[in-house]
Design a protein around this motif. Structure first.
Motif, short mmCIF file in Angstrom:
data_model
loop_
_atom_site.label_atom_id
_atom_site.label_comp_id
_atom_site.label_asym_id
_atom_site.label_seq_id
_atom_site.Cartn_x
_atom_site.Cartn_y
_atom_site.Cartn_z
N HIS A 1 0.84 -1.20 0.00
CA HIS A 1 0.00 0.00 0.00
C HIS A 1 0.87 1.25 0.00
N LEU A 2 1.94 1.21 0.77
CA LEU A 2 2.86 2.35 0.81
C LEU A 2 3.48 2.57 -0.57
N SER A 3 3.84 1.48 -1.27
CA SER A 3 4.40 1.58 -2.61
C SER A 3 3.39 2.18 -3.59
N THR A 4 2.15 1.74 -3.48
CA THR A 4 1.09 2.29 -4.34
C THR A 4 0.87 3.77 -4.07
N ALA A 5 0.90 4.14 -2.78
CA ALA A 5 0.73 5.55 -2.42
C ALA A 5 1.84 6.41 -3.01
N LEU A 6 3.07 5.86 -3.01
CA LEU A 6 4.19 6.57 -3.61
C LEU A 6 3.98 6.76 -5.11
N GLN A 7 3.53 5.70 -5.78
CA GLN A 7 3.26 5.78 -7.21
C GLN A 7 2.19 6.83 -7.50
N LEU A 8 1.12 6.82 -6.72
CA LEU A 8 0.05 7.81 -6.90
C LEU A 8 0.57 9.23 -6.64
N GLY A 9 1.44 9.35 -5.61
CA GLY A 9 2.00 10.66 -5.31
C GLY A 9 2.81 11.21 -6.47
#
Length: 369
Positions: free
Chosen positions: A137-145
């Protein structure tokens, strides 16, 4: 057929979808390479087969297009008076919260596709809870950011230098100068000095910003390119074929005049004065190319610009609102809605040869685009 404004909006929105699609594709490719040609598996990671990959990429494309629509039609107007930094922070937070709400919807759908169950299956929601507390989830949040940041940067740069100019820079259209035939419309506010003195600089600047915004709508509807703002003067341009088609350049002038006069009461209520303008319309050859070292600029260079500026300044002398050159009148397609009337040959300041000029009146109302 799509109107010029709708086409322009789509041209501005599509890059957002491309940014989000490429961000997602690059992120998946890096992950696939990092794990030796496969995707990692865990209790929270959805193992992407072809259908899930297509769904994920299309979802990111759709999100990008949606972000572009919201950016151009809502958030950009909402934060128009904020500084670049504050505007960017506010937008980032709004997008980040919204996108996470979208994840809460798309993750259960993808999970149900993987397990071949419905989204109501308790196992799907259990996986969603585990996912929200995982490093994935943290990785996905980084991608979205990253996608959000790139979108905001693109939107801000596009707003400052113009969407068409930005695309020309990115594609290198004018990296090597080229000759073009263009129509130019020079628009100058009447009695601007008097208005500025009566309102004061700060209030006059506010009026000028509103005035330009009101005029820009007609330019967008008639496929014009705003080349420059110079004080109280606005320079609009078309490629020759675009400006001639259906008398677009003339229609643009009268649409700008109509829109401004429709707002005259509002201007008088807020500023005590209703601005008006005079204009010159001419065509000719220009050399177009990138110029500048410290700051790049796509520049038009040619005698037509000086001539059009001189024509616009003659409006007060001959007592008309619009002057159009005879060569342009000869190229414009006949239209009963417009009546050109010659005012004779005039000597333009700094020119050795006289130029026949026309003023044009609108005989019948032209439907607004």
């Amino acid at each position: 057929m799509l109107t010029a404004k709708v086409r322009r909006d789509w041209y501005r929105i599509i890059p957002f979808g491309i940014i989000w699609l490429l961000t997602a594709a690059i992120s998946l490719l890096i992950e696939w390479i990092a794990y030796g040609g496969t995707f990692p598996s865990s209790d929270t990671m959805i193992s992407p087969d072809t259908d899930i990959l297509i769904f994920a990429l299309l979802s990111m494309l759709g999100l990008g297009l949606f972000v572009g629509y919201v950016e151009l039609n809502h958030l950009n107007k909402l934060f128009i008076r904020q500084s670049f930094f504050r505007k960017s922070v506010y937008k980032f937070l709004i997008y980040f919260v919204f996108i996470h709400l979208v994840v809460l919807v798309t993750y259960p759908i993808a999970a149900s596709m993987e397990t071949d169950t419905t989204v109501l299956d308790p196992h799907v929601w259990s996986r969603l809870w585990q996912y929200l507390n995982s490093l994935i989830h943290l990785s996905t949040a980084l991608q979205l950011g990253v996608a959000i940041t790139l979108s905001i940067v693109y939107a801000q740069v596009s707003e400052v230098i113009g969407h068409t100019t930005l695309l020309n820079y990115l594609t290198g259209t004018y990296h090597h100068p080229r000759e073009e035939h263009r129509i130019f419309l020079f628009v100058d506010m009447r009695s601007s000095t008097t208005i500025a003195e009566s309102l004061g600089h700060e209030c006059y600047f506010d009026l000028l910003r509103t005035y330009y915004a009101d005029l820009a709508e007609a330019v967008i509807r008639h496929r014009g390119e705003i080349y420059l703002y110079v004080g109280d003067e606005m320079i609009i341009s078309w490629k020759l074929s675009d400006g001639l088609q259906d008398n677009t350049c003339l229609r643009c002038y009268f649409a700008m005049q109509h829109d401004l006069r429709e707002r005259a009461h509002w201007y008088r209520e807020h500023y005590g004065v209703a601005p008006d303008f005079k204009a010159g319309l001419h065509y000719g050859s220009v050399t177009t190319g990138e110029i500048g070292v410290v700051k790049k600029h796509i520049m038009f260079s040619g005698d037509v610009l000086n001539a059009t500026a001189r024509m616009q300044s003659l409006c007060n002398t001959v007592g008309v609102d619009l002057l159009v050159s005879a060569p342009l009148i000869a190229l414009l397609p006949p239209n009963e809605a417009f009546h050109p009337q010659s005012i004779g040959c005039k000597e333009l300041r700094g020119k050795t040869e006289e130029l026949e000029l026309y003023t044009v009146t609108q005989c019948t109302p032209v439907p607004q685009l």
